[in-house]
Design an enzyme around this catalytic site. Structure first.
Site, short mmCIF file in Angstrom:
data_model
loop_
_atom_site.label_atom_id
_atom_site.label_comp_id
_atom_site.label_asym_id
_atom_site.label_seq_id
_atom_site.Cartn_x
_atom_site.Cartn_y
_atom_site.Cartn_z
N ASP A 6 0.85 -1.18 0.00
CA ASP A 6 0.00 0.00 0.00
C ASP A 6 0.90 1.24 0.00
O ASP A 6 1.58 1.53 0.99
CB ASP A 6 -0.89 -0.03 1.25
CG ASP A 6 -1.92 1.10 1.26
OD1 ASP A 6 -1.74 2.09 0.54
OD2 ASP A 6 -2.89 0.99 2.04
N HIS A 7 0.86 1.99 -1.09
CA HIS A 7 1.79 3.12 -1.24
C HIS A 7 1.38 4.33 -0.42
O HIS A 7 2.10 5.33 -0.38
CB HIS A 7 1.87 3.52 -2.72
CG HIS A 7 3.21 4.05 -3.12
ND1 HIS A 7 4.15 4.48 -2.20
CD2 HIS A 7 3.79 4.24 -4.33
CE1 HIS A 7 5.23 4.90 -2.83
NE2 HIS A 7 5.04 4.77 -4.14
#
Length: 525
Positions: free
Chosen positions: A495-496
């Site tokens: 998850d950036h």
């Protein structure tokens, strides 16, 4: 008559519906408090439900195969006279463990229900207990009583049939392992010989195949589904497989109205292997060009979770190629070690341990994004998920506190998780609270993929197939040579929003280094 209806209780974990899989009773049967009456399938697990009152079953209100909402009446019981003289019309106390109600033959309480009920035999039902009412107004049920201890049992639905009578005995079919081994080559199934079709009016009613003790027809889950799609009643099919198991060829032959393959003689192998039984239905043989499969249960939940994850968390995926020769050598040594003789040792075990080690060095990977609170929650524990493909759909049970386990303990936990998933009895609690996941696509011979993050987590590792490939070896003096090595590939999706490229890359590189040199885990651990 004092008729009480038992409503489908809240199965927990926020689930709102369930499918009626198998009725254990039929109209006219006498039941006692906590007798198991039905098996249901939720979006997460198979659960057996006990009835909260005693009496005589008057009607099964929902047929097998139907999905109903929580709170829907599913069975009606006449509590007048109950299961014996002076039986109560509401739940006041549970029968003692192992007790058999007088005058009722063969109706002892299930072992799990009786064991738990014994502790409450002298107390009235409290709030939240079976038969009682929770603060939310829902009727509570002891879901833990009814945990499925054997494999899933389904019978094919008959078009136009009403609620079937339950309580059939039989042997359950075993589901395919979520971590399948290379299937053995088996003899091909004998071809079905179709017979000339007769006019519908001239065809006699198909007789039910007699089975010892009224046992349920034996067939694997994919064969049962295939029979259901063709509208074939397995009770009318004679099995040609080993031990009388009904094979795909048997169903096809029955549907074609022809002669079924003969059962193999004693000592001969079965006509169809387990791997062959899991082939998809052939539309050409069924006469249909399309097949419609209801979206429900685990598959429905999986689809929704993947959509939510893909369109909520911005995914980034990085890959790395790893020389896993040292990992393969370690696996072979552990297989011969007395400490590991009773557990299964695979490269997945080494990867699981490597991820736990790398998470100590990069704890921010083991975190989640709390949008409502506007916070990043870093977990100081590792609940390691293992994605498992089952006939019911994809599930992701997790190993609690995997980072605190030794290699032996981790091997045992993975083995138990695999066996439970294979038997279709993974419970909702085992699939909640995960912090990071492994998806092992390598067992299918796949090199790699781009995995989707499991909801509630921030990273997932894909483990590709391990193959012998040429590898450039650099010696201490700088000279290079090409040697065959065991090579695999890893892919990390993250998850950036909370994991940037630097953190994700460091974690992936650390896992790869432990796979290349497992001794490094001792230094970092």
């Amino acid at each position: 008559m004092s008729i009480k209806e038992f409503n489908l209780p809240d199965p927990g974990e926020g689930l709102t519906e369930a499918e009626i899989v198998t009725w254990k009773v039929k109209a006219g049967d006498t039941v006692k408090v906590n007798d198991i009456v039905v098996e249901i399938e939720t979006a997460k697990s198979l659960v057996e439900l006990p009835v909260p009152f005693a009496g005589t079953v008057t009607e099964l209100l929902v047929p097998e195969g139907e999905t109903v909402e929580v709170g829907t009446p599913i069975i009606a019981v006449d509590t007048a006279g109950g299961a014996g003289e002076g039986a109560p019309t509401s739940v006041q106390q549970a029968p003692a463990a192992g007790a058999v109600e007088p005058g009722i033959e063969g109706s002892p309480a299930p072992k799990m229900a009786a064991a738990a009920a014994a502790a409450e035999a002298e107390e009235q039902i409290e709030e939240g207990k079976i038969g009682g009412t929770t603060s939310t107004g829902r009727t509570a049920v002891l879901v833990g009583y009814g945990v499925k201890q054997t494999e899933a049992k389904r019978r094919p639905r008959r078009p136009g049939a009403g609620a079937p009578a339950g309580g059939e005995g039989g042997v359950a079919a075993r589901s395919q392992s979520p971590f399948p081994a290379e299937p053995a080559v088996a003899a091909p199934a004998p071809a079905a010989q179709p017979a000339p079709a007769q006019p519908a009016a001239a065809q006699p009613a198909a007789p039910v195949v007699a089975r010892e003790g009224g046992a349920r027809a034996l067939a694997k889950p994919p064969v049962r589904k295939f029979a259901k799609d063709l509208g074939v009643d397995l009770a009318q099919v004679r099995g040609s497989g080993e031990g009388g198991i009904i094979t795909r060829a048997d169903v096809e032959a029955h549907a074609a109205g022809g002669q079924q393959p003969q059962a193999p003689a004693a000592g001969e192998p079965a006509a169809v292997s387990e791997a062959a039984a899991y082939q998809a239905p052939a539309f050409a043989r069924s006469g249909e060009r399309e097949q419609r499969i209801p979206i429900k249960g685990v598959r429905k939940m999986m689809a929704q979770a993947m959509v939510d994850s893909a369109f909520t968390a911005p995914h980034v995926t990085e890959w790395i190629t790893v020389d896993a020769t040292a990992t393969m050598e370690l696996v072979e040594r552990l297989k011969k070690d007395r400490e590991f003789k009773d557990v299964k040792v695979t490269p997945l075990l080494v990867l699981a341990k490597a991820m736990c080690v790398a998470l100590r060095r990069n704890p921010e990977i083991n975190a989640t994004w709390d949008d409502a609170a506007g916070e990043i929650v870093v977990k100081n524990y590792v609940n390691l998920g293992i994605a498992a493909a089952t006939p019911r759909g994809l599930i992701v049970p997790n190993i609690k506190d995997a980072d605190q386990m030794s290699m032996r303990q981790l091997a045992e936990a993975i083995g138990a998780l695999t066996a439970t998933a294979r038997e279709g009895r993974t419970q909702p609690a085992d699939m909640s609270g995960g912090t990071i996941t492994i998806t092992n696509v390598g067992v299918f011979g796949v090199d790699l993929g781009t995995p989707i993050i499991n909801p509630g987590e921030s990273a997932i590792m894909a483990f590709g197939a391990i193959r012998r490939e040429p590898w450039v070896i650099t010696a201490a003096d700088g000279t290079e040579s090409i040697e065959p090595r065991w090579v695999t590939r890893l892919a990390l999706s993250f998850d950036h929003r909370l994991i940037d490229g630097e953190l994700g890359s460091r974690f992936l590189a650390d896992v790869a280094k432990v796979m290349e040199d497992p001794a490094r885990g001792l230094v970092w651990g």
